[in-house]
Design a protein around this motif. Structure first.
Motif, PDB file in Angstrom:
ATOM      1  N   THR A   1       0.822  -1.203   0.000  1.00  0.00           N
ATOM      2  CA  THR A   1       0.000   0.000   0.000  1.00  0.00           C
ATOM      3  C   THR A   1       0.859   1.257   0.000  1.00  0.00           C
ATOM      4  O   THR A   1       2.053   1.228   0.304  1.00  0.00           O
ATOM      5  N   LYS A   2       0.200   2.394  -0.299  1.00  0.00           N
ATOM      6  CA  LYS A   2       0.884   3.679  -0.230  1.00  0.00           C
ATOM      7  C   LYS A   2       1.091   4.097   1.220  1.00  0.00           C
ATOM      8  O   LYS A   2       0.299   3.745   2.094  1.00  0.00           O
ATOM      9  N   MET A   3       2.132   4.869   1.450  1.00  0.00           N
ATOM     10  CA  MET A   3       2.458   5.282   2.807  1.00  0.00           C
ATOM     11  C   MET A   3       1.508   6.374   3.285  1.00  0.00           C
ATOM     12  O   MET A   3       1.152   7.286   2.527  1.00  0.00           O
ATOM     13  N   ASP A   4       1.105   6.264   4.565  1.00  0.00           N
ATOM     14  CA  ASP A   4       0.414   7.337   5.277  1.00  0.00           C
ATOM     15  C   ASP A   4       1.460   8.004   6.169  1.00  0.00           C
ATOM     16  O   ASP A   4       1.875   7.432   7.179  1.00  0.00           O
ATOM     17  N   VAL A   5       1.885   9.215   5.827  1.00  0.00           N
ATOM     18  CA  VAL A   5       3.080   9.818   6.419  1.00  0.00           C
ATOM     19  C   VAL A   5       2.687  10.942   7.378  1.00  0.00           C
ATOM     20  O   VAL A   5       1.768  11.716   7.108  1.00  0.00           O
ATOM     21  N   TYR A   6       3.412  10.998   8.518  1.00  0.00           N
ATOM     22  CA  TYR A   6       3.289  12.104   9.450  1.00  0.00           C
ATOM     23  C   TYR A   6       4.680  12.422  10.005  1.00  0.00           C
ATOM     24  O   TYR A   6       5.635  11.654   9.807  1.00  0.00           O
TER      25      TYR A   6
END
Length: 291
Positions: A23-28
């Motif tokens: 999956t695509k990254m969920d970045v913070y």
């Protein structure tokens, strides 16, 4: 102490390393200041869902920095980029920026001493490399920063430790006082305890020593009791000295002889008794007639 308000705005990142497999990254991002003495909290941006390698936040946060620490180059801005995952967040990379570098790029000092003025407190922009865990660079992070007006604060007073002059040297810190509940009954004095504070245990419990426990003396029997205050008293000896028989109700009951059963007498025994009586009567009669 003189401090500066500092505003940091995390704008976006580009060309980050993809740490997800499918999956695509969920970045913070998590932002903090190392070397800080003012206890600035950590700040966390929002999570950019499905951002992949190009997340964007435009998230602002506030810090307060000590002017002396800034001038001595003791403060570092740390920005950690992470991928939000269900099985545990994974670090993407870290950005390190010296606070003095940001200060020198945005604040200009004029004059000196009490007449010193800081000018140019306007928002500045910068792009910084993202370092991976192996030390290599991969991607960039764009941010904006701005210093406010300098002001003075009073340091928090530190309460002195509790000291006493009678414990050891003068000014030595007193040890903690431990309070223990008293086990003695109430009396006019705390020590020594009254004579009836601890009643003596009952003495004279019956006991048969095992073979070889006490070597026999020359005259036979068991040796005299040991001196008072040594362990438990030997069996058969009381606290007052000398032998004391055990009180009734302790030990084994004495063996008692069973009562004798009356002998059964038959008809033959009664006949023999009658015959002996008649014979004795005749002999006494003959003796009387001779006189």
């Amino acid at each position: 102490m003189e401090v500066w308000p500092l505003e940091i705005r995390i704008i976006k990142a580009n060309d980050l390393k993809d740490v997800n497999l499918i999956t695509k990254m969920d970045v913070y991002a998590v932002v903090s200041i190392s070397g800080d003495q003012l206890n600035n909290p950590k700040h966390k941006t929002t999570v950019d869902k499905d951002a992949g390698a190009t997340p964007s936040w435009n998230f602002s946060m506030q810090f307060t920095v000590d002017d002396a620490a800034v001038q001595d180059n003791r403060l570092t801005l740390k920005i950690k980029l992470l991928s939000n995952r269900k099985l545990g967040d994974k670090e993407i990379g870290v950005v390190y920026v010296q606070i003095k570098e940001l200060f020198d790029n945005s604040v200009h000092r004029e004059g000196g001493g009490d007449d010193e003025k800081a000018t140019g407190n306007e928002e500045k922009f910068g792009s910084y490399s993202v370092r991976l865990s192996n030390g290599k660079s991969k991607g960039t992070l764009d941010l904006a920063y701005k210093f406010g007006e300098k002001y003075k604060v009073e340091p928090s007073p530190v309460p002195p430790p509790h000291t006493v002059e009678t414990y050891g040297m003068k000014g030595a810190e007193a040890p903690p006082v431990m309070a223990y509940p008293s086990t003695f009954p109430a009396s006019s004095s705390s020590y020594p305890p009254p004579a009836d504070a601890y009643p003596p245990p009952p003495g004279g419990y019956p006991y048969t020593p095992p073979p070889g426990a006490y070597p026999p003396s020359h005259s036979g029997g068991y040796p005299p009791p040991p001196p008072a205050g040594y362990g438990y008293p030997p069996p058969g000896y009381g606290y007052g000295g000398g032998y004391q028989p055990p009180p009734p109700g302790y030990g084994y009951l004495p063996m008692q002889q069973p009562p004798e059963q009356p002998k059964k007498s038959g008809g033959g025994g009664m006949g023999m008794g009658l015959g002996a009586g008649l014979l004795g009567g005749l002999l006494i009669g003959d003796m009387i007639s001779d006189f």
